[in-house]
Motif scaffolding. Structure first.
Motif, mmCIF file in Angstrom:
data_model
loop_
_atom_site.group_PDB
_atom_site.id
_atom_site.type_symbol
_atom_site.label_atom_id
_atom_site.label_comp_id
_atom_site.label_asym_id
_atom_site.label_seq_id
_atom_site.Cartn_x
_atom_site.Cartn_y
_atom_site.Cartn_z
ATOM 1 N N VAL A 305 0.833 -1.205 0.000
ATOM 2 C CA VAL A 305 0.000 0.000 0.000
ATOM 3 C C VAL A 305 0.867 1.254 0.000
ATOM 4 O O VAL A 305 0.668 2.175 -0.812
ATOM 5 C CB VAL A 305 -0.943 -0.019 1.221
ATOM 6 C CG1 VAL A 305 -1.624 1.330 1.398
ATOM 7 C CG2 VAL A 305 -1.992 -1.117 1.063
ATOM 8 N N VAL A 306 1.845 1.309 0.898
ATOM 9 C CA VAL A 306 2.671 2.507 1.012
ATOM 10 C C VAL A 306 3.548 2.688 -0.217
ATOM 11 O O VAL A 306 3.751 3.808 -0.693
ATOM 12 C CB VAL A 306 3.514 2.453 2.305
ATOM 13 C CG1 VAL A 306 4.499 3.614 2.363
ATOM 14 C CG2 VAL A 306 2.605 2.473 3.536
ATOM 15 N N GLY A 309 1.812 4.569 -2.741
ATOM 16 C CA GLY A 309 1.330 5.878 -2.357
ATOM 17 C C GLY A 309 -0.158 5.916 -2.077
ATOM 18 O O GLY A 309 -0.776 6.990 -2.106
ATOM 19 N N ARG A 310 -0.761 4.762 -1.788
ATOM 20 C CA ARG A 310 -2.196 4.738 -1.512
ATOM 21 C C ARG A 310 -2.488 5.251 -0.104
ATOM 22 O O ARG A 310 -1.728 5.018 0.833
ATOM 23 C CB ARG A 310 -2.749 3.313 -1.640
ATOM 24 C CG ARG A 310 -2.656 2.740 -3.022
ATOM 25 C CD ARG A 310 -3.530 3.521 -4.012
ATOM 26 N NE ARG A 310 -3.338 2.990 -5.354
ATOM 27 C CZ ARG A 310 -2.467 3.490 -6.229
ATOM 28 N NH1 ARG A 310 -1.721 4.535 -5.897
ATOM 29 N NH2 ARG A 310 -2.349 2.973 -7.433
ATOM 30 N N ARG A 311 -3.605 5.904 0.035
ATOM 31 C CA ARG A 311 -4.074 6.261 1.366
ATOM 32 C C ARG A 311 -4.535 4.979 2.051
ATOM 33 O O ARG A 311 -5.029 4.050 1.391
ATOM 34 C CB ARG A 311 -5.200 7.281 1.295
ATOM 35 C CG ARG A 311 -4.814 8.549 0.522
ATOM 36 C CD ARG A 311 -5.790 9.659 0.786
ATOM 37 N NE ARG A 311 -5.626 10.211 2.130
ATOM 38 C CZ ARG A 311 -4.733 11.155 2.449
ATOM 39 N NH1 ARG A 311 -3.911 11.635 1.536
ATOM 40 N NH2 ARG A 311 -4.654 11.609 3.686
ATOM 41 N N GLY A 335 4.122 9.519 8.555
ATOM 42 C CA GLY A 335 3.286 10.225 7.600
ATOM 43 C C GLY A 335 2.744 9.393 6.457
ATOM 44 O O GLY A 335 2.350 9.951 5.423
ATOM 45 N N HIS A 336 2.651 8.063 6.636
ATOM 46 C CA HIS A 336 2.243 7.201 5.525
ATOM 47 C C HIS A 336 0.811 6.687 5.621
ATOM 48 O O HIS A 336 0.209 6.390 4.578
ATOM 49 C CB HIS A 336 3.191 6.003 5.426
ATOM 50 C CG HIS A 336 4.582 6.375 5.026
ATOM 51 N ND1 HIS A 336 4.925 6.667 3.733
ATOM 52 C CD2 HIS A 336 5.710 6.517 5.768
ATOM 53 C CE1 HIS A 336 6.221 6.967 3.683
ATOM 54 N NE2 HIS A 336 6.715 6.876 4.896
ATOM 55 N N PRO A 362 -2.980 14.655 -0.991
ATOM 56 C CA PRO A 362 -1.929 13.629 -0.912
ATOM 57 C C PRO A 362 -1.001 13.864 0.272
ATOM 58 O O PRO A 362 -0.710 14.998 0.654
ATOM 59 C CB PRO A 362 -1.181 13.801 -2.240
ATOM 60 C CG PRO A 362 -2.193 14.402 -3.163
ATOM 61 C CD PRO A 362 -3.043 15.303 -2.309
ATOM 62 N N ARG A 363 -0.532 12.780 0.861
ATOM 63 C CA ARG A 363 0.349 12.856 2.018
ATOM 64 C C ARG A 363 1.760 13.276 1.611
ATOM 65 O O ARG A 363 2.220 12.979 0.511
ATOM 66 C CB ARG A 363 0.431 11.501 2.726
ATOM 67 C CG ARG A 363 -0.867 11.040 3.354
ATOM 68 C CD ARG A 363 -0.670 9.715 4.085
ATOM 69 N NE ARG A 363 -1.911 9.238 4.665
ATOM 70 C CZ ARG A 363 -2.366 9.607 5.862
ATOM 71 N NH1 ARG A 363 -1.654 10.451 6.591
ATOM 72 N NH2 ARG A 363 -3.503 9.130 6.319
#
Length: 400
Positions: A305-306, A309-311, A335-336, A362-363
């Motif tokens: 997931v990380v 870049g998925r929330r 922050g992920h 986006p994070r």
């Protein structure tokens, strides 16, 4: 052609066998001249997309008890008999396959020591063979890991039988040497490789957009054995959400049948577009397509997931170990992801989290993660002081 043997004990969930699948794929993709034999008790091992030149020896499946012991998951045999059976199968695989490289996932001695006889014999008859212990970044809280290692003699096993310890993570997130109090001789074998994603994640990894595309939320709980509450809460939460999206719920092969039926009933009666599937061998494709993931805090899911870049909304497992809780907290601090503690999990709280995450910008992580685990591992194996694929003892000797 070099021979690689991969072992995953797989008593709970899909994390171990999925990680082994990625390692096999990485060795085939980055080195090429390998053939791989996988030993695993996972019920879905032969359904995963292992690369060409790989095969699976299915060991009898195990169940882990609350006291940490293991027993047969399906067979009606006692605990000692299942270990004897698996030990014999492991020994036969080592004897006939004669590996040049052995990579063992997490449990250095295997379940109740089932690997030790085969590893000792391999070490004696083929000293050029390399034996590597493969560890995820976080195992459990440090005190529990140290107690467990002292009880089962893990450090002595590493000292006697292993050439290297690969850690699929970064010391900035979890410094296993310090946190688990590894002595100097064991620490010298440790190599931090970075996180183990299924493939390189350079460039734009956002889901493909189209004018008619609905946003997609994927909910997954790994094997599913203890994920029923998250799945049912998610489906119930859809009635409370304000954002518009479609959902796929992946229940997992180990979800109890009664719970599976209840999830399907909830899905059938939901007024929102939600679909339930038992299992998919290509979960990565759903992650590629989705905008948001709701999951537990297992290593593989978090990495996939990380790296995309998925929330993510992470509801970690907190019993019988706190590994997922620790990982979720550290990834949230970096922050992920967004963590929702299971004590706070309700349909309304999850709906609020879903709406917030789907509206958010986006994070910008404060601690970027490195996802070159496979590349780094192959570099170490091929370029270390002892080449992992050095010529084997010739002629090959049968391992008695």
């Amino acid at each position: 052609m070099k021979r690689v043997l991969l072992y995953a004990h797989d008593a709970v969930g899909l994390g171990h066998i999925r990680r082994v699948c990625r390692i096999a794929d990485g060795l085939a993709r980055l080195h090429g001249d390998v053939t791989t034999l996988v030993l695993s008790g996972s019920s879905v091992a032969d359904a995963l997309p292992f690369p060409e030149g790989s095969d699976v020896v299915k060991l009898p499946s195990l169940r882990k008890y609350h006291n940490g012991a293991y027993g047969a998951r399906h067979l009606h045999v006692d605990d000692k008999s299942i270990v004897r059976m698996r030990t014999a199968m492991i020994g036969a695989a080592f004897r006939t396959f004669e590996p040049d490289l052995v990579i063992v996932d997490k449990v250095a001695a295997g379940v109740h020591g089932e690997l030790v006889p085969a590893l000792r014999t391999l070490r004696r008859l083929n000293p050029n063979a390399q034996i590597v212990l493969s560890l995820r970044d976080i195992l459990d809280d440090p005190a529990s890991v140290r107690r467990g290692w002292a009880k089962d003699g893990t450090l002595d096993t590493i000292r006697e039988l292993y050439d290297r310890v690969f850690v699929w993570g970064m010391p900035e997130i979890c410094d296993v040497v310090t946190e688990y109090s590894m002595p100097a001789d064991i620490a010298a074998k440790v190599e931090y490789c970075g996180y183990l994603a299924s493939e390189d994640r350079d460039g734009d990894t956002s889901p493909k957009k189209s004018p008619t595309r609905k946003r997609l939320v994927v909910t997954t709980v790994g094997g599913g054995e203890d994920g029923g509450r998250i799945l049912s809460t998610f489906v119930k939460s859809l009635a409370h959400t304000r954002e518009s999206f479609a959902s796929v719920v992946v229940m997992g092969p180990d979800l109890p049948e009664q719970t599976r039926s209840e999830i399907r009933r909830l899905v059938q009666h939901s007024t929102r577009p939600v679909f339930a599937v038992d299992f998919t061998r290509h979960l990565d494709r759903l992650f590629d397509a989705c905008d948001l993931v709701v999951s537990m805090g297992g290593y593989n899911t978090m990495t996939e997931v990380v790296s995309r870049g998925r929330r993510a909304i992470v509801v970690p497992r907190v019993h019988p170990r706190t590994e997922q809780l620790i990982r979720a907290r550290r990834l949230e601090e970096a922050g992920h992801v967004r963590m929702l503690h299971p004590n706070d999990l309700t349909p309304q709280s999850l709906a609020d989290a879903l709406d917030t995450e789907l509206r958010a910008e986006p994070r910008t992580p404060v601690q970027p993660l490195v996802f070159s685990g496979l590349e780094r591992a192959v570099q170490v194996l091929l370029g270390g002081s002892r080449d992992v694929f050095a010529p084997t003892v010739e002629p090959r000797r049968a391992i008695a």
